[in-house]
Design an enzyme around this catalytic site. Sequence first.
Site, mmCIF file in Angstrom:
data_model
loop_
_atom_site.group_PDB
_atom_site.id
_atom_site.type_symbol
_atom_site.label_atom_id
_atom_site.label_comp_id
_atom_site.label_asym_id
_atom_site.label_seq_id
_atom_site.Cartn_x
_atom_site.Cartn_y
_atom_site.Cartn_z
ATOM 1 N N SER A 49 -7.061 -25.782 52.277
ATOM 2 C CA SER A 49 -8.123 -26.805 51.789
ATOM 3 C C SER A 49 -7.585 -27.215 50.562
ATOM 4 C CB SER A 49 -9.409 -25.979 51.627
ATOM 5 O OG SER A 49 -9.851 -25.270 52.346
ATOM 6 N N SER A 85 -3.054 -19.088 55.697
ATOM 7 C CA SER A 85 -3.277 -18.964 57.050
ATOM 8 C C SER A 85 -2.287 -19.653 57.732
ATOM 9 C CB SER A 85 -4.683 -19.409 57.364
ATOM 10 O OG SER A 85 -5.700 -18.895 56.826
ATOM 11 N N GLU A 131 -12.743 -14.248 46.653
ATOM 12 C CA GLU A 131 -13.083 -15.323 47.466
ATOM 13 C C GLU A 131 -14.313 -15.119 48.227
ATOM 14 O OE1 GLU A 131 -10.307 -16.457 50.645
ATOM 15 O OE2 GLU A 131 -11.346 -18.170 50.922
HETATM 16 C C1 FAD Z 1 -14.116 -23.834 55.287
HETATM 17 C C2 FAD Z 1 -12.692 -23.133 55.553
HETATM 18 C C3 FAD Z 1 -11.743 -23.134 54.569
HETATM 19 C C4 FAD Z 1 -10.739 -22.411 54.711
HETATM 20 N N1 FAD Z 1 -9.624 -22.675 53.531
HETATM 21 C C5 FAD Z 1 -8.460 -22.101 53.693
HETATM 22 C C6 FAD Z 1 -7.548 -22.058 52.654
HETATM 23 O O1 FAD Z 1 -7.763 -23.026 51.811
HETATM 24 N N2 FAD Z 1 -6.356 -21.437 52.831
HETATM 25 C C7 FAD Z 1 -5.990 -20.680 54.016
HETATM 26 O O2 FAD Z 1 -4.888 -20.005 53.976
HETATM 27 N N3 FAD Z 1 -6.853 -20.589 54.979
HETATM 28 C C8 FAD Z 1 -8.275 -21.387 55.011
HETATM 29 N N4 FAD Z 1 -8.935 -21.143 56.047
HETATM 30 C C9 FAD Z 1 -8.713 -20.272 57.261
HETATM 31 C C10 FAD Z 1 -9.191 -19.125 57.289
HETATM 32 O O3 FAD Z 1 -8.866 -18.203 56.441
HETATM 33 C C11 FAD Z 1 -9.159 -18.708 58.897
HETATM 34 O O4 FAD Z 1 -9.779 -19.752 59.598
HETATM 35 C C12 FAD Z 1 -9.646 -17.129 59.134
HETATM 36 O O5 FAD Z 1 -9.139 -16.207 58.474
HETATM 37 C C13 FAD Z 1 -9.923 -17.122 60.859
HETATM 38 O O6 FAD Z 1 -8.405 -17.352 61.276
HETATM 39 P P1 FAD Z 1 -8.101 -18.194 62.699
HETATM 40 O O7 FAD Z 1 -8.788 -19.225 62.175
HETATM 41 O O8 FAD Z 1 -6.931 -18.031 62.903
HETATM 42 O O9 FAD Z 1 -9.111 -17.393 63.841
HETATM 43 P P2 FAD Z 1 -8.564 -16.350 64.477
HETATM 44 O O10 FAD Z 1 -8.047 -15.058 63.764
HETATM 45 O O11 FAD Z 1 -7.637 -16.558 65.521
HETATM 46 O O12 FAD Z 1 -10.088 -15.852 65.221
HETATM 47 C C14 FAD Z 1 -10.544 -16.396 66.438
HETATM 48 C C15 FAD Z 1 -11.771 -15.504 66.757
HETATM 49 O O13 FAD Z 1 -11.605 -14.314 67.293
HETATM 50 C C16 FAD Z 1 -12.156 -13.351 66.148
HETATM 51 N N5 FAD Z 1 -11.494 -12.182 66.035
HETATM 52 C C17 FAD Z 1 -10.399 -12.219 65.715
HETATM 53 N N6 FAD Z 1 -9.590 -11.082 65.427
HETATM 54 C C18 FAD Z 1 -10.710 -9.813 65.602
HETATM 55 C C19 FAD Z 1 -11.072 -8.623 65.673
HETATM 56 N N7 FAD Z 1 -9.876 -7.893 65.290
HETATM 57 N N8 FAD Z 1 -12.182 -8.198 65.982
HETATM 58 C C20 FAD Z 1 -13.146 -8.919 66.361
HETATM 59 N N9 FAD Z 1 -13.095 -10.536 66.386
HETATM 60 C C21 FAD Z 1 -11.698 -10.924 65.976
HETATM 61 C C22 FAD Z 1 -12.539 -14.148 64.792
HETATM 62 O O14 FAD Z 1 -13.616 -13.649 64.273
HETATM 63 C C23 FAD Z 1 -12.705 -15.461 65.257
HETATM 64 O O15 FAD Z 1 -14.179 -15.652 65.932
HETATM 65 C C24 FAD Z 1 -10.147 -21.777 55.793
HETATM 66 C C25 FAD Z 1 -11.089 -21.812 56.899
HETATM 67 C C26 FAD Z 1 -12.463 -22.387 56.759
HETATM 68 C C27 FAD Z 1 -13.438 -22.330 57.917
#
Ligand code: FAD
Length: 402
Positions: free
Chosen positions: A159, A127, A242
């Site tokens: 993480s 991410s 994962e």
């Molecule tokens: C506990 C935890 C551990 C994590 N660990 C890691 C890690 O070790 N390494 C790593 O790389 N990442 C990690 N992450 C990050 C995680 O992969 C991202 O948070 C996740 O992919 C969502 O991306 P974002 O936070 O940028 O949200 P966004 O992509 O910005 O999404 C925001 C909101 O919009 C919605 N949304 C987005 N696109 C769409 C669509 N096309 N249709 C419908 N709804 C949509 C999403 O569902 C969400 O509700 C972790 C996250 C958590 C919570």
Amino acid sequence: MDLEYGEEYEAFRKTVKAFLEAWPLQGDEARLPIEEQEALFRKRGIEAGFVYRNVPKKYGGSEQPHDAIKDQIIQQEFHRVGAPRDLATQAAGMLVPTLLEFGTEAQKERYIPPALEGTEIWCQGYSEPGSGSDLASLQCSGRLEGDEWVLNGQKIWTSGAQRAHMMFGLFRTEPDAPKHAGISYLLVPMDRSGIEVRPLRELSGGFEFNEVFFDDVRIPAGNIVGERGQGWAVSRATLVHERNLIANPFLMREAFDDLVALARERKRGGRPAIEDPWIRQRLVEIEGYVRASETSNMLQFTAAHRGEFEKAMRPMMMNKVFSTDTMQRIMKCAYDLLGGDGLLAPLEEELDTWARTTTPTGWVLQYLFSMGPAIAGGTTHIQLNIIGERSYGLPRDLRKSG
Ligand SMILES: Cc1cc2nc3c(=O)[nH]c(=O)nc-3n(C[C@H](O)[C@H](O)[C@H](O)COP(=O)(O)OP(=O)(O)OC[C@H]3O[C@@H](n4cnc5c(N)ncnc54)[C@H](O)[C@@H]3O)c2cc1C
């Protein structure tokens, strides 16, 4: 659905139970630091053929024939006695299967044994601030200069980066290619100069997440898994593992049992909360979800046992969505039962543990934590899109071109 495993498998269960009689460790071994106890357990589990069964012996695994029922029995029994839960770390649970599928022989020999032993800790660098759900838009760059990749940019939500020795990460190495075809999967030693790890405080008060910055970080050109520009396909393999790790029906059942115990213990109107019809109704409803998730898990496992991996995919994707949703329902109900105790902050010493939820502050911590898994590894919305499009042939979601 036949839920009996049959004589051969029940005999196997006995051998697993016999092995587990030695856990928790006894005598002098019980006085070792917990990490050493877990390392001993892991080593003996590999020797006995119960741990890392899909990994060849030459890379430190126990190399057993594929048998989904045996895998299920091992999971059940390990869970029953509270065996170490760190067996499926990001390294062992995600990187290792990916290397087995895409890595070179040299990469497998170098990286898999310490990943399984837990002596080399990994984090996942996917991410970025502008790329989560739309991961293929990631901007962190990798430029090949002579025999080195030069990395620049920023990762986020990484993480465990604060204690990781290595990162498996995605970097844009082919800036002129279409976005999915421009990414490579690179293995990054975290001690390289130019890497800065900055912790992010979580809702619970803990520090598990990080931002990771890369400023002209140099790593060997050979630290690539798969071909240049093939990182998207390689990363998809990691993500499947994962999502499988996140959907754990045993944890859900355990949390539900703890919730019922909490409802017996807490009082509402001077009587045990479990006698309140409104609470009973909620518990019954949640148990319905728990049982549905367990059944779905059995469907996945039955298909996997028959070698029908495509058929296993649909319940697998649904399991991630429903198990995280059900965990949230369990934790929300517990939080409501806590009343004013729900305002207590989790204790410092609880932040790093996976202990069962028995104290009010432990419940608060689990309640806060339960929001994360529905986002990690692909949010629920994204999972529902994938299920709709791939399993049911619904029209594709609107996407930005590129
Ligand atoms: C506990 C935890 C551990 C994590 N660990 C890691 C890690 O070790 N390494 C790593 O790389 N990442 C990690 N992450 C990050 C995680 O992969 C991202 O948070 C996740 O992919 C969502 O991306 P974002 O936070 O940028 O949200 P966004 O992509 O910005 O999404 C925001 C909101 O919009 C919605 N949304 C987005 N696109 C769409 C669509 N096309 N249709 C419908 N709804 C949509 C999403 O569902 C969400 O509700 C972790 C996250 C958590 C919570």
